[in-house]
Design a protein around this motif. Structure first.
Motif, PDB file in Angstrom:
ATOM      1  N   ALA A  38       3.408   4.820   4.799  1.00  0.00           N
ATOM      2  CA  ALA A  38       2.719   4.407   3.574  1.00  0.00           C
ATOM      3  C   ALA A  38       1.378   3.771   3.899  1.00  0.00           C
ATOM      4  CB  ALA A  38       3.598   3.439   2.788  1.00  0.00           C
ATOM      5  N   ALA A  39       1.353   2.919   4.930  1.00  0.00           N
ATOM      6  CA  ALA A  39       0.102   2.244   5.307  1.00  0.00           C
ATOM      7  C   ALA A  39      -0.940   3.253   5.778  1.00  0.00           C
ATOM      8  CB  ALA A  39       0.379   1.213   6.398  1.00  0.00           C
ATOM      9  N   LEU A  40      -0.495   4.246   6.531  1.00  0.00           N
ATOM     10  CA  LEU A  40      -1.428   5.255   7.043  1.00  0.00           C
ATOM     11  C   LEU A  40      -2.014   6.092   5.902  1.00  0.00           C
ATOM     12  CD1 LEU A  40       0.605   6.352  10.216  1.00  0.00           C
ATOM     13  CD2 LEU A  40      -1.570   5.101  10.191  1.00  0.00           C
ATOM     14  N   CYS A  41      -1.164   6.492   4.964  1.00  0.00           N
ATOM     15  CA  CYS A  41      -1.656   7.263   3.812  1.00  0.00           C
ATOM     16  C   CYS A  41      -2.639   6.428   2.992  1.00  0.00           C
ATOM     17  CB  CYS A  41      -0.497   7.705   2.926  1.00  0.00           C
ATOM     18  SG  CYS A  41       0.508   9.024   3.646  1.00  0.00           S
ATOM     19  N   ARG A  42      -2.311   5.154   2.818  1.00  0.00           N
ATOM     20  CA  ARG A  42      -3.180   4.251   2.053  1.00  0.00           C
ATOM     21  C   ARG A  42      -4.564   4.170   2.690  1.00  0.00           C
ATOM     22  NH1 ARG A  42      -0.187  -0.451   2.619  1.00  0.00           N
ATOM     23  NH2 ARG A  42       1.160   0.531   1.078  1.00  0.00           N
TER      24      ARG A  42
ATOM     25  N   MET B  20      -7.647  10.338  -4.391  1.00  0.00           N
ATOM     26  CA  MET B  20      -7.208   9.294  -5.322  1.00  0.00           C
ATOM     27  C   MET B  20      -5.720   9.418  -5.657  1.00  0.00           C
ATOM     28  SD  MET B  20      -8.514   8.424  -9.157  1.00  0.00           S
ATOM     29  CE  MET B  20     -10.121   7.694  -8.852  1.00  0.00           C
ATOM     30  N   ALA B  21      -5.241  10.658  -5.711  1.00  0.00           N
ATOM     31  CA  ALA B  21      -3.810  10.850  -5.986  1.00  0.00           C
ATOM     32  C   ALA B  21      -2.976  10.114  -4.937  1.00  0.00           C
ATOM     33  CB  ALA B  21      -3.475  12.339  -5.990  1.00  0.00           C
ATOM     34  N   PHE B  22      -3.353  10.242  -3.679  1.00  0.00           N
ATOM     35  CA  PHE B  22      -2.601   9.584  -2.612  1.00  0.00           C
ATOM     36  C   PHE B  22      -2.828   8.074  -2.635  1.00  0.00           C
ATOM     37  CE2 PHE B  22      -2.832  13.971  -1.196  1.00  0.00           C
ATOM     38  CZ  PHE B  22      -1.527  14.195  -0.800  1.00  0.00           C
ATOM     39  N   GLU B  23      -4.014   7.685  -3.055  1.00  0.00           N
ATOM     40  CA  GLU B  23      -4.296   6.249  -3.165  1.00  0.00           C
ATOM     41  C   GLU B  23      -3.401   5.605  -4.229  1.00  0.00           C
ATOM     42  OE1 GLU B  23      -8.477   5.471  -3.505  1.00  0.00           O
ATOM     43  OE2 GLU B  23      -8.149   3.346  -3.916  1.00  0.00           O
ATOM     44  N   LEU B  24      -3.263   6.301  -5.365  1.00  0.00           N
ATOM     45  CA  LEU B  24      -2.424   5.774  -6.449  1.00  0.00           C
ATOM     46  C   LEU B  24      -0.957   5.666  -6.027  1.00  0.00           C
ATOM     47  CD1 LEU B  24      -3.937   7.690  -9.494  1.00  0.00           C
ATOM     48  CD2 LEU B  24      -4.077   5.239  -9.037  1.00  0.00           C
ATOM     49  N   PRO B  27      -0.024   1.848  -3.423  1.00  0.00           N
ATOM     50  CA  PRO B  27      -0.562   0.507  -3.709  1.00  0.00           C
ATOM     51  C   PRO B  27      -0.096  -0.462  -2.620  1.00  0.00           C
ATOM     52  CG  PRO B  27       1.335   0.947  -5.094  1.00  0.00           C
ATOM     53  CD  PRO B  27       1.015   2.238  -4.387  1.00  0.00           C
ATOM     54  N   ASP B  28      -0.911  -1.459  -2.339  1.00  0.00           N
ATOM     55  CA  ASP B  28      -0.522  -2.367  -1.246  1.00  0.00           C
ATOM     56  C   ASP B  28       0.130  -3.649  -1.768  1.00  0.00           C
ATOM     57  OD1 ASP B  28      -2.676  -3.617  -2.277  1.00  0.00           O
ATOM     58  OD2 ASP B  28      -3.902  -3.521  -0.468  1.00  0.00           O
ATOM     59  N   ASP B  29       0.590  -3.626  -3.010  1.00  0.00           N
ATOM     60  CA  ASP B  29       1.178  -4.852  -3.558  1.00  0.00           C
ATOM     61  C   ASP B  29       2.709  -4.795  -3.600  1.00  0.00           C
ATOM     62  OD1 ASP B  29       1.612  -3.008  -5.466  1.00  0.00           O
ATOM     63  OD2 ASP B  29       0.561  -4.031  -7.079  1.00  0.00           O
ATOM     64  N   ASP B  30       3.292  -3.815  -2.899  1.00  0.00           N
ATOM     65  CA  ASP B  30       4.757  -3.704  -2.834  1.00  0.00           C
ATOM     66  C   ASP B  30       5.410  -3.456  -4.194  1.00  0.00           C
ATOM     67  OD1 ASP B  30       4.951  -3.949  -0.104  1.00  0.00           O
ATOM     68  OD2 ASP B  30       4.928  -6.133  -0.181  1.00  0.00           O
ATOM     69  N   ARG B  35       9.302   2.996   1.340  1.00  0.00           N
ATOM     70  CA  ARG B  35      10.047   4.234   1.540  1.00  0.00           C
ATOM     71  C   ARG B  35       9.745   5.237   0.429  1.00  0.00           C
ATOM     72  NH1 ARG B  35      14.871   5.778  -0.005  1.00  0.00           N
ATOM     73  NH2 ARG B  35      15.123   3.789  -1.071  1.00  0.00           N
ATOM     74  N   GLN B  36       9.590   4.728  -0.802  1.00  0.00           N
ATOM     75  CA  GLN B  36       9.230   5.609  -1.914  1.00  0.00           C
ATOM     76  C   GLN B  36       7.782   6.086  -1.804  1.00  0.00           C
ATOM     77  OE1 GLN B  36      10.089   3.921  -5.770  1.00  0.00           O
ATOM     78  NE2 GLN B  36      12.300   4.006  -5.409  1.00  0.00           N
ATOM     79  N   GLN B  37       6.897   5.191  -1.426  1.00  0.00           N
ATOM     80  CA  GLN B  37       5.495   5.591  -1.256  1.00  0.00           C
ATOM     81  C   GLN B  37       5.390   6.754  -0.271  1.00  0.00           C
ATOM     82  OE1 GLN B  37       2.698   2.470  -0.429  1.00  0.00           O
ATOM     83  NE2 GLN B  37       3.602   1.032  -1.876  1.00  0.00           N
TER      84      GLN B  37
END
Lengths: 195, 195
Positions: A38-42, B20-24, B27-30, B35-37
């Protein structure tokens, strides 16, 4: 690709490769922990998108024939090439377990080498032999497009590149990381390259 | 976008939106568990890339002027439009906690509605009033490009769309999921739409 296979295929190849980057970061065999995936994709998504490479390229596109200040040129290249170079450093960090101090230092390191890369690119564009650079020297340096060389002159651009190198090395020195040899070498090679 | 802002801007907008799709999704706020991300990025990346939308579009591009069999046409649309529609279903599933049985059933459901969407699109392209469809009827149906209507005829294409709807509803029925009303409704609307 666009010369050999046409523009439509080139665009599709770019789309497919961008998707493939995210696919490679998310294997389903748990070889990479989900938190890291997830961190890498972010990191990649932010660096590639409108606040990164695509945004910088859009500014580049909009600035043809427009006089940019040095500050605006820096900002453009921070996004256009810098963001992805910085992300490649931070993605490495995300695979390890680094302190907040090291993370901040690596951000600075990545920003500095990202910008240095572009400054040196502009210099080589003017000075390099076309054979070594693999493209026609001066080709990118059309009058309509400001470069660090066109704004600063060749000599001051070289000084600026060395300043950025010093900034990158300084960031590593205060990172608290044990072994920064490889990252130091990368920064030096990037700035002192001749092609 | 390409008409109003030019091709280069349109390409960049596409690149930025894909990122942007992958950015959405990350999110880094948990708010979304890591695992879902990771699972969401994995599903989207595979569906968008060379084994999905981009690959299907490439086949489409390569097949202009080439006679496709019904099987080849199905395979192309499975990738070109089906993969992303199926992924949108599976991404919903990835946000819940579904059994392997439900997952397999939803895969079938997604594949069936993805293909049905395209069959109905081909039919509307021939039959719909240009005003309701928002584009000129018959526009996509140039002789060089095979469609389900050109291969099957209008009547058999309609039968095929209903078969796919039945397949989608059957998959939901054996999914073991408690409430599939919304997904049933989506499938019906998709197949019975008039625009």
């Amino acid at each position: 690709v666009h010369v050999k296979f046409g523009e439509a295929s080139a665009m599709l190849a770019g789309d497919a490769l961008q998707a493939m980057a995210f696919e490679l970061l998310t294997p389903d065999d748990d070889a990479i922990p989900a938190r890291q995936q997830a961190a890498l994709c972010r990191l990649l998504a932010r660096a590639a998108g409108s606040a990164g490479m695509a945004g910088g390229q859009a500014i580049d596109l909009a600035s043809v024939g427009v006089a940019l200040t040095e500050r605006q040129l820096r900002q453009m290249h921070r996004l256009k090439t810098g963001a992805l170079l910085q992300a490649s450093v931070m993605m490495g960090a995300a695979c390890g377990d680094v302190s907040a101090q090291a993370e901040a230092a690596l951000m600075s390191y990545g920003a500095a080498i990202g910008l240095a890369f572009q400054v040196v690119d502009d210099m080589l564009d003017v000075t390099a032999d076309s054979a070594t650079l693999g493209k026609t020297a001066g080709k990118d340096a059309d009058q309509d497009k400001p470069t660090f060389v066109s704004l600063l002159g060749l000599e001051r651009a070289g000084v600026y590149a060395q300043e950025l190198l010093a900034e990158a090395l300084g960031a590593l020195a205060r990172s608290g990381l044990r072994d920064t040899q490889a990252l130091q070498g990368l920064a030096r090679r990037l700035v002192n390259r001749t092609c």
